[in-house]
Enzyme design. Structure first.
Site, PDB file in Angstrom:
ATOM      1  N   SER A   1      35.557  79.651  80.656  1.00 32.53           N
ATOM      2  CA  SER A   1      34.655  78.614  81.143  1.00 32.53           C
ATOM      3  C   SER A   1      34.115  78.973  82.521  1.00 32.53           C
ATOM      4  O   SER A   1      34.794  79.648  83.305  1.00 32.53           O
ATOM      5  CB  SER A   1      35.444  77.313  81.237  1.00 32.53           C
ATOM      6  OG  SER A   1      34.718  76.341  81.945  1.00 32.53           O
TER       7      SER A   1
ATOM      8  N   TYR B   1      43.208  72.049  83.863  1.00 32.52           N
ATOM      9  CA  TYR B   1      42.427  72.630  82.762  1.00 32.52           C
ATOM     10  C   TYR B   1      41.830  73.973  83.192  1.00 32.52           C
ATOM     11  O   TYR B   1      41.958  74.986  82.491  1.00 32.52           O
ATOM     12  CB  TYR B   1      41.310  71.677  82.317  1.00 32.52           C
ATOM     13  CG  TYR B   1      40.283  72.365  81.451  1.00 32.52           C
ATOM     14  CD1 TYR B   1      40.594  72.754  80.155  1.00 32.52           C
ATOM     15  CD2 TYR B   1      39.009  72.669  81.948  1.00 32.52           C
ATOM     16  CE1 TYR B   1      39.662  73.427  79.366  1.00 32.52           C
ATOM     17  CE2 TYR B   1      38.072  73.332  81.160  1.00 32.52           C
ATOM     18  CZ  TYR B   1      38.397  73.714  79.881  1.00 32.52           C
ATOM     19  OH  TYR B   1      37.484  74.394  79.112  1.00 32.52           O
TER      20      TYR B   1
ATOM     21  N   LYS C   1      42.475  78.194  81.918  1.00 35.81           N
ATOM     22  CA  LYS C   1      41.501  79.233  81.540  1.00 35.81           C
ATOM     23  C   LYS C   1      41.663  80.455  82.441  1.00 35.81           C
ATOM     24  O   LYS C   1      41.618  81.602  81.988  1.00 35.81           O
ATOM     25  CB  LYS C   1      40.070  78.679  81.636  1.00 35.81           C
ATOM     26  CG  LYS C   1      39.774  77.585  80.616  1.00 35.81           C
ATOM     27  CD  LYS C   1      39.920  78.094  79.190  1.00 35.81           C
ATOM     28  CE  LYS C   1      39.680  77.024  78.152  1.00 35.81           C
ATOM     29  NZ  LYS C   1      39.973  77.464  76.781  1.00 35.81           N
TER      30      LYS C   1
HETATM   31  P1  NAD Z   1      36.881  70.890  70.924  1.00 32.86           P
HETATM   32  O1  NAD Z   1      37.957  70.029  71.465  1.00 32.86           O
HETATM   33  O2  NAD Z   1      35.801  70.263  70.125  1.00 32.86           O
HETATM   34  O3  NAD Z   1      37.526  72.080  70.064  1.00 32.86           O
HETATM   35  C1  NAD Z   1      38.803  72.595  70.302  1.00 32.86           C
HETATM   36  C2  NAD Z   1      39.553  72.550  68.983  1.00 32.86           C
HETATM   37  O4  NAD Z   1      40.865  73.090  69.146  1.00 32.86           O
HETATM   38  C3  NAD Z   1      39.728  71.124  68.438  1.00 32.86           C
HETATM   39  O5  NAD Z   1      39.241  71.085  67.123  1.00 32.86           O
HETATM   40  C4  NAD Z   1      41.228  70.880  68.497  1.00 32.86           C
HETATM   41  O6  NAD Z   1      41.667  70.048  67.444  1.00 32.86           O
HETATM   42  C5  NAD Z   1      41.781  72.296  68.424  1.00 32.86           C
HETATM   43  N1  NAD Z   1      43.085  72.523  69.054  1.00 32.86           N
HETATM   44  C6  NAD Z   1      43.477  72.230  70.314  1.00 32.86           C
HETATM   45  N2  NAD Z   1      44.733  72.666  70.533  1.00 32.86           N
HETATM   46  C7  NAD Z   1      45.157  73.243  69.373  1.00 32.86           C
HETATM   47  C8  NAD Z   1      46.348  73.886  68.967  1.00 32.86           C
HETATM   48  N3  NAD Z   1      47.394  74.025  69.796  1.00 32.86           N
HETATM   49  N4  NAD Z   1      46.414  74.375  67.716  1.00 32.86           N
HETATM   50  C9  NAD Z   1      45.379  74.243  66.850  1.00 32.86           C
HETATM   51  N5  NAD Z   1      44.227  73.663  67.185  1.00 32.86           N
HETATM   52  C10 NAD Z   1      44.112  73.171  68.432  1.00 32.86           C
HETATM   53  O7  NAD Z   1      36.249  71.687  72.160  1.00 32.86           O
HETATM   54  P2  NAD Z   1      34.982  72.639  72.219  1.00 32.86           P
HETATM   55  O8  NAD Z   1      33.992  71.999  73.120  1.00 32.86           O
HETATM   56  O9  NAD Z   1      34.577  73.080  70.872  1.00 32.86           O
HETATM   57  O10 NAD Z   1      35.593  73.854  73.023  1.00 32.86           O
HETATM   58  C11 NAD Z   1      36.135  75.006  72.390  1.00 32.86           C
HETATM   59  C12 NAD Z   1      36.788  75.886  73.452  1.00 32.86           C
HETATM   60  O11 NAD Z   1      35.813  76.199  74.447  1.00 32.86           O
HETATM   61  C13 NAD Z   1      37.934  75.219  74.196  1.00 32.86           C
HETATM   62  O12 NAD Z   1      38.926  76.193  74.446  1.00 32.86           O
HETATM   63  C14 NAD Z   1      37.304  74.749  75.487  1.00 32.86           C
HETATM   64  O13 NAD Z   1      38.238  74.669  76.527  1.00 32.86           O
HETATM   65  C15 NAD Z   1      36.277  75.860  75.743  1.00 32.86           C
HETATM   66  N6  NAD Z   1      35.144  75.434  76.581  1.00 32.86           N
HETATM   67  C16 NAD Z   1      34.415  74.312  76.237  1.00 32.86           C
HETATM   68  C17 NAD Z   1      33.364  73.889  77.072  1.00 32.86           C
HETATM   69  C18 NAD Z   1      32.582  72.647  76.756  1.00 32.86           C
HETATM   70  O14 NAD Z   1      31.946  72.111  77.665  1.00 32.86           O
HETATM   71  N7  NAD Z   1      32.561  72.156  75.526  1.00 32.86           N
HETATM   72  C19 NAD Z   1      33.034  74.615  78.230  1.00 32.86           C
HETATM   73  C20 NAD Z   1      33.775  75.769  78.523  1.00 32.86           C
HETATM   74  C21 NAD Z   1      34.830  76.159  77.692  1.00 32.86           C
HETATM   75  N1  UFG Z   2      27.192  63.334  84.804  1.00 37.36           N
HETATM   76  C1  UFG Z   2      26.676  62.096  85.132  1.00 37.36           C
HETATM   77  N2  UFG Z   2      27.075  61.008  84.398  1.00 37.36           N
HETATM   78  C2  UFG Z   2      27.959  61.107  83.368  1.00 37.36           C
HETATM   79  C3  UFG Z   2      28.490  62.383  83.030  1.00 37.36           C
HETATM   80  C4  UFG Z   2      28.088  63.476  83.777  1.00 37.36           C
HETATM   81  O1  UFG Z   2      25.887  61.975  86.061  1.00 37.36           O
HETATM   82  O2  UFG Z   2      28.301  60.082  82.760  1.00 37.36           O
HETATM   83  C5  UFG Z   2      26.739  64.521  85.569  1.00 37.36           C
HETATM   84  C6  UFG Z   2      27.858  65.225  86.306  1.00 37.36           C
HETATM   85  O3  UFG Z   2      28.068  64.652  87.577  1.00 37.36           O
HETATM   86  C7  UFG Z   2      27.319  66.664  86.359  1.00 37.36           C
HETATM   87  C8  UFG Z   2      26.534  66.801  85.056  1.00 37.36           C
HETATM   88  O4  UFG Z   2      26.236  65.465  84.648  1.00 37.36           O
HETATM   89  O5  UFG Z   2      26.422  66.795  87.430  1.00 37.36           O
HETATM   90  C9  UFG Z   2      27.299  67.497  83.946  1.00 37.36           C
HETATM   91  O6  UFG Z   2      28.561  66.868  83.775  1.00 37.36           O
HETATM   92  P1  UFG Z   2      29.494  67.175  82.509  1.00 37.36           P
HETATM   93  O7  UFG Z   2      30.693  66.297  82.644  1.00 37.36           O
HETATM   94  O8  UFG Z   2      28.723  67.094  81.256  1.00 37.36           O
HETATM   95  O9  UFG Z   2      29.876  68.708  82.694  1.00 37.36           O
HETATM   96  P2  UFG Z   2      30.583  69.483  83.912  1.00 37.36           P
HETATM   97  O10 UFG Z   2      29.600  70.444  84.454  1.00 37.36           O
HETATM   98  O11 UFG Z   2      31.214  68.538  84.852  1.00 37.36           O
HETATM   99  O12 UFG Z   2      31.775  70.227  83.163  1.00 37.36           O
HETATM  100  C10 UFG Z   2      31.567  70.990  81.960  1.00 37.36           C
HETATM  101  C11 UFG Z   2      32.793  70.852  81.061  1.00 37.36           C
HETATM  102  C12 UFG Z   2      33.984  71.505  81.696  1.00 37.36           C
HETATM  103  C13 UFG Z   2      33.656  72.933  82.008  1.00 37.36           C
HETATM  104  C14 UFG Z   2      32.427  73.028  82.851  1.00 37.36           C
HETATM  105  C15 UFG Z   2      32.013  74.469  82.985  1.00 37.36           C
HETATM  106  O13 UFG Z   2      33.078  69.476  80.833  1.00 37.36           O
HETATM  107  O14 UFG Z   2      35.065  71.497  80.800  1.00 37.36           O
HETATM  108  O15 UFG Z   2      31.332  72.316  82.237  1.00 37.36           O
HETATM  109  O16 UFG Z   2      30.975  74.615  83.878  1.00 37.36           O
HETATM  110  F1  UFG Z   2      34.691  73.493  82.662  1.00 37.36           F
END
Ligand code: NAD
Ligand code: UFG
Length: 340
Positions: free
Chosen positions: A126, A150, A154
């Site tokens: 991330s 969190y 990572k």
């Molecule tokens: P998500 O929660 O939709 O998907 C993660 C999946 O992993 C879920 O389906 C959950 O049930 C499964 N899971 C969690 N722990 C488990 C375990 N121990 N065994 C088996 N399954 C398990 O999240 P996502 O947005 O699809 O994210 C996927 C990956 O990308 C995650 O590792 C997350 O940290 C990373 N990531 C997401 C974002 C974002 O903003 N969505 C940003 C950066 C990194």
């Molecule tokens: N925001 C609002 N109102 C809301 C939600 C978000 O104004 O209700 C704003 C936040 O302040 C930020 C932007 O929208 O400026 C994006 O916020 P998000 O919560 O959607 O995303 P973040 O950038 O805070 O974090 C996301 C993921 C993290 C990841 C990160 C990586 O949630 O898990 O991106 O850059 F680590």
């Protein structure tokens, strides 16, 4: 060449889109997901959209025995490891659960992979691993450091994987650092389905547009950004899924470990997103300006050059696609995957 890929966390938001893309490209997938943050319905829909079935195992990746059986039953060309818990705020209140789940799953997976001589891994990292205050756009050489458990999972996950690749030259590991994934498959059949009140911006917007939530709180309008609201690098989940396929091909040709940003390189503010969403979809998103959210920074956006250089990947979809596709998914599925 067709590959068979184990996708952990494949029922989740990014995982389901990546499974669909792999299947559409003619690859085979096997999913392990304990459904802690997903619905099995997502897997059924992926199979319908792809017109093909695949094996789905509902168990915890931390379970060495179960995982070992899956590796005995299938011969994998590589693994994409999405499984993990991802809520920043929750990780502050229950850190031990985050460290155990995210790190034990990664270590168990690597141990089983090693035992079965499968040494190609794509890891979900991330942009949150970059030290707050890093100059933007941020490239992969920038200093690392986190502000919540969190993020540290990572950071530590990356370090464990770099050490594994350094110790055994047969491993090939790509650490993909995602920026802010939004959007959904153009079918509107799969998408992001957060449980409870969303933390992230786009699901909050789509649920506000539906009328499920009264109004969006814009967290801060006094940041040092063009309109004072926070700037992020939003990336379409379908582009992100493509990045994983390109990373698998890269891993097939190279060994060692490498970190790669997956972002567009373009930053949009919260108000840019709200206004684009309203315009593209012809719906209103009521909002109010609220105090800054603790832990947020003014701007985060990627230097995406390494992805282009090494993977031949760059984001293709723009803000309008992201807003349109997010809304199509939400309006076709007002309650997400839950039955009406
Ligand atoms: P998500 O929660 O939709 O998907 C993660 C999946 O992993 C879920 O389906 C959950 O049930 C499964 N899971 C969690 N722990 C488990 C375990 N121990 N065994 C088996 N399954 C398990 O999240 P996502 O947005 O699809 O994210 C996927 C990956 O990308 C995650 O590792 C997350 O940290 C990373 N990531 C997401 C974002 C974002 O903003 N969505 C940003 C950066 C990194
Ligand atoms: N925001 C609002 N109102 C809301 C939600 C978000 O104004 O209700 C704003 C936040 O302040 C930020 C932007 O929208 O400026 C994006 O916020 P998000 O919560 O959607 O995303 P973040 O950038 O805070 O974090 C996301 C993921 C993290 C990841 C990160 C990586 O949630 O898990 O991106 O850059 F680590």
């Amino acid at each position: 060449m067709s590959m068979k890929i184990l996708v952990t966390g494949g029922a989740g938001y990014i995982g389901s889109h990546t499974c669909l893309q792999l299947l559409r490209a003619g690859h085979d997938v096997v999913v392990v997901d304990n459904l802690v943050n997903a619905q099995e319905e997502a897997m059924r829909r992926v199979q319908t959209l792809a017109g093909r079935e695949f094996a789905f195992y509902p168990f915890d990746v931390c379970d060495d025995n179960m995982l070992d059986k899956v590796f005995s039953e299938h011969s994998f060309d590589g693994v994409i490891h999405f499984a993990g818990l991802k809520a920043v705020g929750e990780s502050v209140s229950i850190p031990l659960r985050y460290y155990s789940n995210n790190l034990v799953s990664t270590m168990t997976l690597c141990r089983v992979m090693d035992r079965h001589n499968v040494k190609r891994l794509i890891f979900s990292s991330s942009a949150t691993v970059y030290q707050p205050g890093s100059p933007m756009p941020v490239n992969e050489e920038a200093a690392l450091g986190c502000t919540n458990p969190y993020g540290w999972t990572k950071f530590m996950g990356e370090q464990i994987l770099r050490d594994i690749a350094a110790a055994d030259p047969e491993w090939s590991i790509v650490l993909l650092r995602y920026f802010n994934p939004i959007g959904a498959d153009a079918s509107g059949m799969i998408g992001e389905d957060p449980s409870g009140i969303p933390n992230n911006l786009m699901p909050y917007i789509t649920q506000t547009a539906l009328g499920r939530l009264a109004q969006l709180s814009v967290f801060g309008d006094d940041y040092d950004t063009p309109d004072g609201t926070g700037v992020r690098d939003y990336i379409h989940v379908v582009d992100l899924a493509q990045g994983h396929m390109d990373a698998l091909n890269y891993a097939a040709r190279n060994t060692g470990s490498v970190a790669i940003n997956l972002g567009t390189g373009v930053g949009y503010s919260v108000l840019d997103i709200v206004h684009a969403f309203e315009k593209v979809n012809g719906v209103k998103v009521p909002y109010q300006i609220a105090p800054r959210r603790p832990g947020d920074v003014a701007a985060v956006y990627a230097d995406p050059r390494r992805a282009k250089e090494l993977l031949g990947w760059q984001a293709e979809k723009g803000l309008e696609d992201m807003c349109r596709d997010s809304w199509r998914w939400q309006s076709m599925n007002p309650k997400g995957y839950a039955a009406e």
